[in-house]
Design an enzyme around this catalytic site. Sequence first.
Site, PDB file in Angstrom:
ATOM      1  N   ASP A  78      -2.339   1.046   7.466  1.00 22.01           N
ATOM      2  CA  ASP A  78      -1.500   0.870   6.278  1.00 22.01           C
ATOM      3  C   ASP A  78      -1.125  -0.596   6.070  1.00 22.01           C
ATOM      4  O   ASP A  78      -1.132  -1.099   4.947  1.00 22.01           O
ATOM      5  CB  ASP A  78      -0.239   1.735   6.370  1.00 22.01           C
ATOM      6  CG  ASP A  78      -0.572   3.220   6.353  1.00 22.01           C
ATOM      7  OD1 ASP A  78      -1.213   3.671   5.393  1.00 22.01           O
ATOM      8  OD2 ASP A  78      -0.206   3.925   7.317  1.00 22.01           O
ATOM      9  N   ASP A 107       0.886  -1.169   0.000  1.00 23.20           N
ATOM     10  CA  ASP A 107       0.000   0.000   0.000  1.00 23.20           C
ATOM     11  C   ASP A 107       0.919   1.213   0.000  1.00 23.20           C
ATOM     12  O   ASP A 107       1.444   1.596   1.041  1.00 23.20           O
ATOM     13  CB  ASP A 107      -0.890  -0.008   1.243  1.00 23.20           C
ATOM     14  CG  ASP A 107      -1.763   1.241   1.325  1.00 23.20           C
ATOM     15  OD1 ASP A 107      -2.268   1.687   0.284  1.00 23.20           O
ATOM     16  OD2 ASP A 107      -1.914   1.782   2.445  1.00 23.20           O
ATOM     17  N   GLU A 151      -1.308  -1.432  -4.776  1.00 24.34           N
ATOM     18  CA  GLU A 151      -2.516  -0.648  -5.016  1.00 24.34           C
ATOM     19  C   GLU A 151      -2.238   0.426  -6.060  1.00 24.34           C
ATOM     20  O   GLU A 151      -1.182   1.066  -6.049  1.00 24.34           O
ATOM     21  CB  GLU A 151      -2.997   0.000  -3.712  1.00 24.34           C
ATOM     22  CG  GLU A 151      -4.361   0.622  -3.825  1.00 24.34           C
ATOM     23  CD  GLU A 151      -4.898   1.082  -2.481  1.00 24.34           C
ATOM     24  OE1 GLU A 151      -5.187   2.285  -2.365  1.00 24.34           O
ATOM     25  OE2 GLU A 151      -5.027   0.250  -1.573  1.00 24.34           O
TER      26      GLU A 151
END
Length: 180
Positions: A138, A7, A66
């Site tokens: 996160d 991420d 992502e």
Amino acid sequence: MKILGIDPGLRTTGFGVIEKHGNKLTYIASGTIKTPDADLPQRLKTILVSVTEVIATYNPDCAAIEKVFVNVNPQSTLLLGQARGAAICALVSADLFVAEYTALQVKQAVVGQGKAQKAQVQDMVQRLLKLSGLPGTDAADALGVAICHAHSGEALAALGALAPELAKKGLRVRGGRLVG
């Protein structure tokens, strides 16, 4: 198959490592990479070096990251894209296959709906991986990316393998979807 999920973020980049055996997912590790309060090149170097260290430590078979979404502030989007690029450079330098998923795809795969809140993602990641505690936001997002790939990666790979035959019939694969 061991999957590394990322991420990306300029200040904090989350990572999560899971293992897939058939339909069973097992938690290996997760955490965050915090960049120093420094200029952009130094922050990007920290992301690159740290993701490389995560790869060396956990030896994943593939990775998923992502995709960047467009913020209201174009400057923020550009900076996030550069952080993402540093992470991708570390992944491809280690010769890992890198899959990319939107936040919507990750939320749908983990929670079942694309408009899920961060707390819902954290809760479902905890449940799916049978964690004793709630992961940080996160790290949970990174684990969610890895879970998303575990669920859809084989289908994307199969579709990609069919691409040459589909092209002969005038069809293409774009973003994991068949388009005419």
